[in-house]
Design a protein around this motif. Structure first.
Motif, short mmCIF file in Angstrom:
data_model
loop_
_atom_site.label_atom_id
_atom_site.label_comp_id
_atom_site.label_asym_id
_atom_site.label_seq_id
_atom_site.Cartn_x
_atom_site.Cartn_y
_atom_site.Cartn_z
N LEU A 61 24.27 -9.90 23.90
CA LEU A 61 23.27 -10.87 24.35
C LEU A 61 23.81 -11.69 25.51
N THR A 62 25.03 -12.19 25.41
CA THR A 62 25.53 -13.09 26.46
C THR A 62 25.84 -12.36 27.76
N GLN A 63 26.05 -11.05 27.72
CA GLN A 63 26.18 -10.32 28.97
C GLN A 63 24.88 -10.38 29.77
N LEU A 64 23.77 -10.54 29.07
CA LEU A 64 22.48 -10.72 29.74
C LEU A 64 22.26 -12.18 30.10
N SER A 65 22.38 -13.06 29.11
CA SER A 65 22.02 -14.47 29.34
C SER A 65 22.92 -15.12 30.38
N LEU A 66 24.22 -14.84 30.35
CA LEU A 66 25.14 -15.43 31.32
C LEU A 66 24.97 -14.83 32.72
N SER A 67 24.12 -13.80 32.82
CA SER A 67 23.76 -13.24 34.12
C SER A 67 22.40 -13.72 34.59
N GLY A 68 21.74 -14.55 33.79
CA GLY A 68 20.43 -15.04 34.16
C GLY A 68 19.28 -14.11 33.83
N VAL A 69 19.55 -13.06 33.04
CA VAL A 69 18.51 -12.09 32.68
C VAL A 69 17.83 -12.55 31.39
N THR A 70 16.54 -12.84 31.47
CA THR A 70 15.78 -13.24 30.28
C THR A 70 14.79 -12.16 29.84
N SER A 71 14.57 -11.16 30.69
CA SER A 71 13.73 -10.02 30.34
C SER A 71 14.44 -8.75 30.76
N VAL A 72 14.54 -7.78 29.86
CA VAL A 72 15.33 -6.59 30.13
C VAL A 72 14.56 -5.35 29.69
N VAL A 73 14.72 -4.26 30.45
CA VAL A 73 14.18 -2.96 30.07
C VAL A 73 15.36 -2.02 29.89
N GLY A 74 15.57 -1.56 28.68
CA GLY A 74 16.70 -0.70 28.36
C GLY A 74 16.39 0.76 28.57
N LEU A 75 17.45 1.56 28.73
CA LEU A 75 17.28 3.00 28.96
C LEU A 75 18.52 3.78 28.57
N LEU A 76 18.30 5.08 28.44
CA LEU A 76 19.39 6.03 28.30
C LEU A 76 19.63 6.67 29.67
N GLY A 77 20.82 7.23 29.87
CA GLY A 77 21.14 7.84 31.15
C GLY A 77 21.38 9.33 31.02
N THR A 78 22.55 9.78 31.45
CA THR A 78 22.90 11.20 31.39
C THR A 78 22.84 11.72 29.96
N THR A 84 22.38 13.05 24.02
CA THR A 84 22.91 13.91 22.97
C THR A 84 23.67 13.08 21.95
N THR A 85 24.64 12.27 22.44
CA THR A 85 25.33 11.37 21.53
C THR A 85 24.63 10.01 21.47
N ARG A 86 23.72 9.75 22.42
CA ARG A 86 22.85 8.56 22.39
C ARG A 86 21.46 9.04 22.00
N THR A 87 20.68 8.20 21.33
CA THR A 87 19.36 8.62 20.89
C THR A 87 18.32 7.55 21.17
N MET A 88 17.06 7.99 21.20
CA MET A 88 15.96 7.04 21.37
C MET A 88 15.85 6.11 20.16
N ARG A 89 16.21 6.57 18.99
CA ARG A 89 16.19 5.68 17.82
C ARG A 89 17.14 4.50 18.04
N GLU A 90 18.33 4.82 18.55
CA GLU A 90 19.32 3.78 18.82
C GLU A 90 18.80 2.81 19.88
N LEU A 91 18.17 3.33 20.93
CA LEU A 91 17.68 2.49 22.02
C LEU A 91 16.57 1.57 21.55
N VAL A 92 15.61 2.10 20.82
CA VAL A 92 14.51 1.27 20.35
C VAL A 92 15.02 0.20 19.38
N ALA A 93 15.95 0.57 18.51
CA ALA A 93 16.51 -0.41 17.57
C ALA A 93 17.23 -1.53 18.31
#
Length: 410
Positions: free
Chosen positions: A94-111, A114-123
């Motif tokens: 959380l503080t990596q966002l807040s201490l950067s001034g980010v109050t709204s964020v859109v998360g994503l997966l990249g390359t 396979t070891t990352r999942t949409m379940r993990e991202l939504v959670a």
């Protein structure tokens, strides 16, 4: 600690130098129930409120008060993985966002989906909401067919609240799935129609690599389909000079019918053969192109890999959300750009494109997401305070709310 309920008291900010993001001069702002409920007239004060209402007063003493930043490209579960298992970047706190001034964020997966999942991202997106920032996410990753939560792009967008589109689908990159034009168009069409059904953005957020094909697939889609330009949102356009020039040419040619273009606020030591975001914004303005067509994101938590001509990894850095404010400072310092020109690229332009209602501007009825920026000697625009949905996340430069597993900060 984490916020367990909406704030029960009122917050009155006195003597704010308000940028909404347009410059509005000295104002008072009243926050209640997570919303901005009143703004005084210029150089006037809001009437004192009865103490029985539990109002908390904060004197901004002329500091800049601006909308909270909207970052549309953050690897909230961690990016990377191109260099083996140990190159997987840890999840963002959380503080990596807040201490950067980010109050709204859109998360994503990249390359790696396979070891990352949409379940993990939504959670993780839901968790960030509980911790105190506003959060959404893209479905999919670099790949086609799109890796989804429900096995359907349309169903993901229509039925899963935080999902607003597909991203970051990779094109012109050796790590992409090398989608055909028909495959690319089918994904874009599904995103567009799902957005219509759900009232969401319906945006296809596109990772651009260094490949010679550049924006070819987007150009073909605009020329040979009925899909509106707003569906396409290519990012990393300042990663090399040729790609940036192609983005400029596309906007110059198509004007209001061009897609919005996203710059990446690369770390200062990771610009490589491209342009810093600050330099790119200045170049865009010098070319006479509309800043309304630009957004800027951080690639926070993402791996910044360096490949040789054979596609072999020989080093990498990690994206930081703090580069957004760094970009604003650099564009003012090095190019003389005004806050009124710069702030929309990180606030209103993003919120409007992604249909994030109540975000990106400080008007009565908007969400109470704002930053307090102070000028200290030769260090302008230092982050002093962050309020997210009416709650102090950062005050006098120190975190007031931290994630449950952030050791040493509570």
């Amino acid at each position: 600690m984490t916020p367990s309920s909406p704030p029960s008291s009122l917050t009155l900010l006195r003597n704010a130098n308000l940028h909404a993001p347009a410059p509005l001069g000295r104002r008072d702002l009243l926050l209640a129930g997570g919303k901005l409920v009143a703004i005084s007239q210029r150089d006037a004060a809001l009437d004192p409120l009865p103490a029985s209402l539990g109002v908390t007063v904060h004197d901004c003493a002329g500091a800049h008060v601006v909308p909270g930043l909207v970052d549309a490209h953050v690897h909230v579960t961690g990016g990377g993985g191109e260099g083996g298992y140990t190159s997987r970047v840890p999840p963002l706190s959380l503080t990596q966002l807040s201490l950067s001034g980010v109050t709204s964020v859109v998360g994503l997966l990249g390359t790696d989906a396979t070891t990352r999942t949409m379940r993990e991202l939504v959670a993780r997106t839901y968790a960030l909401r509980e911790e105190g920032v506003s959060a959404w996410c893209w479905t999919g990753n670099y790949e086609v067919p799109v890796k989804t939560l429900t096995r359907s792009v349309r169903d993901d967008i229509v039925f899963v609240d935080p999902i607003i589109g597909v991203g970051e689908l990779a094109i012109s990159d050796h790590r992409s799935s090398q989608p055909s034009f028909d495959e690319f168009l089918r994904v874009a069409a599904d995103v567009h129609v799902a957005g219509m059904i759900s009232g969401k953005a319906g945006v296809l957020h596109l990772h651009l690599g260094d490949g010679e094909r550049g924006l070819e697939l987007i150009r073909r889609a605009l020329d040979h389909s009925e899909l509106p330009a707003r569906v396409f949102h290519p990012t990393h356009l300042n990663r090399n000079l040729a790609l940036f020039a192609e983005a400029q040419a596309l906007v110059r040619e198509r004007g209001a019918n061009a897609p919005s273009m996203d710059l990446t606020a690369f770390p200062a030591d990771d610009v490589g053969d491209g342009l810093s975001a600050a330099d790119a914004i200045a170049a865009w303005k010098r070319a006479g192109l509309p800043l309304e067509r630009l957004t800027c994101s951080s690639d926070g938590g993402g791996c910044m890999p360096h490949f040789d001509h054979q596609g072999q990894l020989h080093g990498y850095g990690v994206g930081q959300c703090a580069t957004l404010l760094d970009t604003v400072r650099a564009a003012r310092r090095d190019h003389g750009l005004e806050l009124a020109e710069l702030l929309p690229l990180f606030t209103t332009n993003v919120a409007r494109l992604l249909r994030l209602r109540g975000k990106g501007e400080l008007v009565v009825g908007a969400d109470a997401d704002l930053l307090i920026l102070v000028d200290r000697d030769d260090q302008p625009l230092q982050l002093d305070g962050v309020i997210g949905r009416g709650v102090w996340l950062v005050r006098e430069g120190s975190p007031q709310v931290v994630g449950p597993f952030e050791a040493g900060l509570s």
